[in-house]
Design an enzyme around this catalytic site. Structure first.
Site, short mmCIF file in Angstrom:
data_model
loop_
_atom_site.label_atom_id
_atom_site.label_comp_id
_atom_site.label_asym_id
_atom_site.label_seq_id
_atom_site.Cartn_x
_atom_site.Cartn_y
_atom_site.Cartn_z
N ASP A 1 1.11 -1.02 -0.16
CA ASP A 1 -0.18 0.05 0.00
C ASP A 1 0.86 1.23 -0.07
OD1 ASP A 1 -2.30 1.37 -0.05
OD2 ASP A 1 -2.80 1.19 2.09
N HIS B 1 2.33 3.15 -9.13
CA HIS B 1 2.07 1.95 -9.31
C HIS B 1 3.41 1.31 -10.10
CE1 HIS B 1 -1.67 2.09 -7.52
NE2 HIS B 1 -2.32 2.65 -8.44
N GLU C 1 -12.48 -4.93 -4.02
CA GLU C 1 -12.94 -3.78 -3.67
C GLU C 1 -12.35 -2.53 -4.58
OE1 GLU C 1 -12.25 -5.90 -1.12
OE2 GLU C 1 -14.08 -6.22 -1.06
N ARG D 1 -12.42 2.13 -7.92
CA ARG D 1 -11.44 3.23 -8.17
C ARG D 1 -11.89 4.04 -9.32
NH1 ARG D 1 -5.61 2.31 -5.67
NH2 ARG D 1 -6.25 1.60 -3.49
N LEU E 1 10.94 -20.24 -5.10
CA LEU E 1 10.15 -19.57 -4.28
C LEU E 1 8.66 -19.61 -5.01
CD1 LEU E 1 9.53 -16.98 -2.56
CD2 LEU E 1 9.73 -15.35 -4.40
N SER F 1 -7.97 -5.18 5.00
CA SER F 1 -8.65 -4.78 3.85
C SER F 1 -9.03 -6.02 2.92
CB SER F 1 -7.76 -4.02 2.88
OG SER F 1 -7.79 -2.64 3.50
C1 IPE Z 1 -5.38 -2.92 -0.33
O1 IPE Z 1 -4.90 -1.58 -0.54
C2 IPE Z 1 -5.49 -3.58 -1.56
C3 IPE Z 1 -4.14 -3.78 -2.14
C4 IPE Z 1 -3.23 -3.33 -1.77
C5 IPE Z 1 -4.06 -4.42 -3.49
P1 IPE Z 1 -5.97 -0.24 -0.49
O2 IPE Z 1 -5.40 0.76 -0.40
O3 IPE Z 1 -7.02 -0.49 -1.80
O4 IPE Z 1 -6.82 -0.39 0.77
P2 IPE Z 1 -7.94 0.40 1.47
O5 IPE Z 1 -9.12 0.49 0.80
O6 IPE Z 1 -7.50 1.54 1.91
O7 IPE Z 1 -8.32 -0.29 2.79
C1 IPE Z 2 -1.58 0.23 -3.23
O1 IPE Z 2 -1.34 1.52 -3.40
C2 IPE Z 2 -1.80 -0.57 -4.89
C3 IPE Z 2 -3.15 -0.99 -5.04
C4 IPE Z 2 -4.12 -0.82 -4.35
C5 IPE Z 2 -3.21 -1.35 -6.49
P1 IPE Z 2 -2.55 2.51 -3.39
O2 IPE Z 2 -2.94 2.96 -4.78
O3 IPE Z 2 -3.69 2.18 -2.64
O4 IPE Z 2 -1.79 3.80 -2.78
P2 IPE Z 2 -2.27 4.83 -1.61
O5 IPE Z 2 -3.07 4.22 -0.52
O6 IPE Z 2 -3.42 5.56 -2.40
O7 IPE Z 2 -1.21 5.80 -1.30
MG MG Z 3 -4.03 2.43 -0.41
#
Ligand code: IPE
Ligand code: IPE
Ligand code: MG
Length: 263
Positions: free
Chosen positions: A28, A45, A75, A79, A139, A201
């Site tokens: 995250d 990303h 979920e 986005r 792995l 999550s």
């Molecule tokens: C959780 O990250 C899922 C992944 C890292 C793929 P999110 O950033 O989407 O989680 P929430 O919604 O803030 O909890």
């Molecule tokens: C996690 O990073 C990657 C995915 C969920 C694909 P985020 O995109 O959630 O990054 P933040 O939480 O908005 O910084």
């Molecule tokens: Mg996030």
């Protein structure tokens, strides 16, 4: 998979202090990493993929057997559509660029999650990469894509009931186990979440019943070997009791000094 091969860490208690056999990570913080640099979220990303590569290398070097990464949750479809589209494109591109590199490094790749929502081209690339690397042993890298812990449990229940209609509702944990994602892996020893949020999550809800949790404010693109080593060090200082008392653990170690040494 025969049931005898199912290893539940809640039943088979691993030695304390050992290297985790299975690490599960919620990657995250990509978006915030980019925003801090006045870049679009997608730049985060892209950089996140570099961290994935570094972590795969480090886990091989440390002898970790399973690395499970949360890449896209059930979920995350909520986005903005262009971010979702970019993530799908990135996923396909990374898959085609890295399948042969993973294979050269003896990494077995598999994707866990509900692939039915992905387009055919992506599903084909996933299946090809899985087939290419199926026999590898350094792995096992499991990427969770359109994955949700609740989906996983429900999917396993449905498949189990379908496979054993004669049991009529009298199922055990062992009956369910082979139908869950990651059924052939030991349950995660260590869960890491980067990016500062302290929540699951909807990741591996069933599998993480006794996993040790580690949270760090580091954003995923900034997470590096030293940060992983630090998480593992923290893990190795924990006392994993699995329901027992501290006293029992001490007595157990005295009875079986070999396993304590092994740890
Ligand atoms: C959780 O990250 C899922 C992944 C890292 C793929 P999110 O950033 O989407 O989680 P929430 O919604 O803030 O909890
Ligand atoms: C996690 O990073 C990657 C995915 C969920 C694909 P985020 O995109 O959630 O990054 P933040 O939480 O908005 O910084
Ligand atoms: Mg996030």
């Amino acid at each position: 998979m025969p049931l005898s091969r199912f290893i539940s860490s809640t039943r088979e208690i691993p030695p304390a202090g050992a290297m985790p056999r299975h690490i599960a990570i919620v990657m995250d913080g990509n978006g915030r990493w980019a925003r801090k640099r006045f870049l679009p979220r997608i730049a985060g990303h892209k950089r996140g993929v570099d961290t994935v590569r570094a972590m795969v290398k480090r886990c091989i070097a440390l002898g970790v057997e399973h690395l499970t990464l949360f890449a896209f949750s059930s979920e995350n479809w909520r986005r903005p559509p262009d971010e979702v589209a970019f993530l799908m494109k990135l996923f396909l591109q990374v898959l085609s660029d890295t399948a042969s590199r993973l294979h050269r490094n003896n990494v077995r790749l598999r994707i866990i999650g509900d692939l039915s929502r992905f387009d055919d081209q992506l599903v084909k690339a996933v299946r090809e990469a899985e087939a290419l690397t199926a026999g590898n042993t350094a792995l096992t890298l499991s990427i969770a894509a359109n994955y949700g812990g609740r989906w996983d449990i429900l999917n396993a229940v449905n498949r189990m009931v379908e496979a054993h209609p004669e049991k009529r509702g009298r199922f055990t944990e062992d009956d369910l186990a082979p139908y869950l994602a990651l059924a052939d892996a030991p349950e995660p020893d260590l869960f890491i979440r980067t990016g500062g949020e302290e929540r699951v999550s909807n990741f591996l809800l069933w599998q993480m019943a006794y996993t040790e949790f580690y949270f760090t404010d580091k954003l995923w693109p900034d997470f590096d070997d030293a940060a992983l080593d630090e998480a593992i060090r923290s893990f190795q200082q924990r006392e994993r009791r699995f329901g027992r008392t501290s006293q029992q653990l001490v007595e157990d170690n005295n009875k079986h000094p070999d396993s304590a040494e092994h740890a």
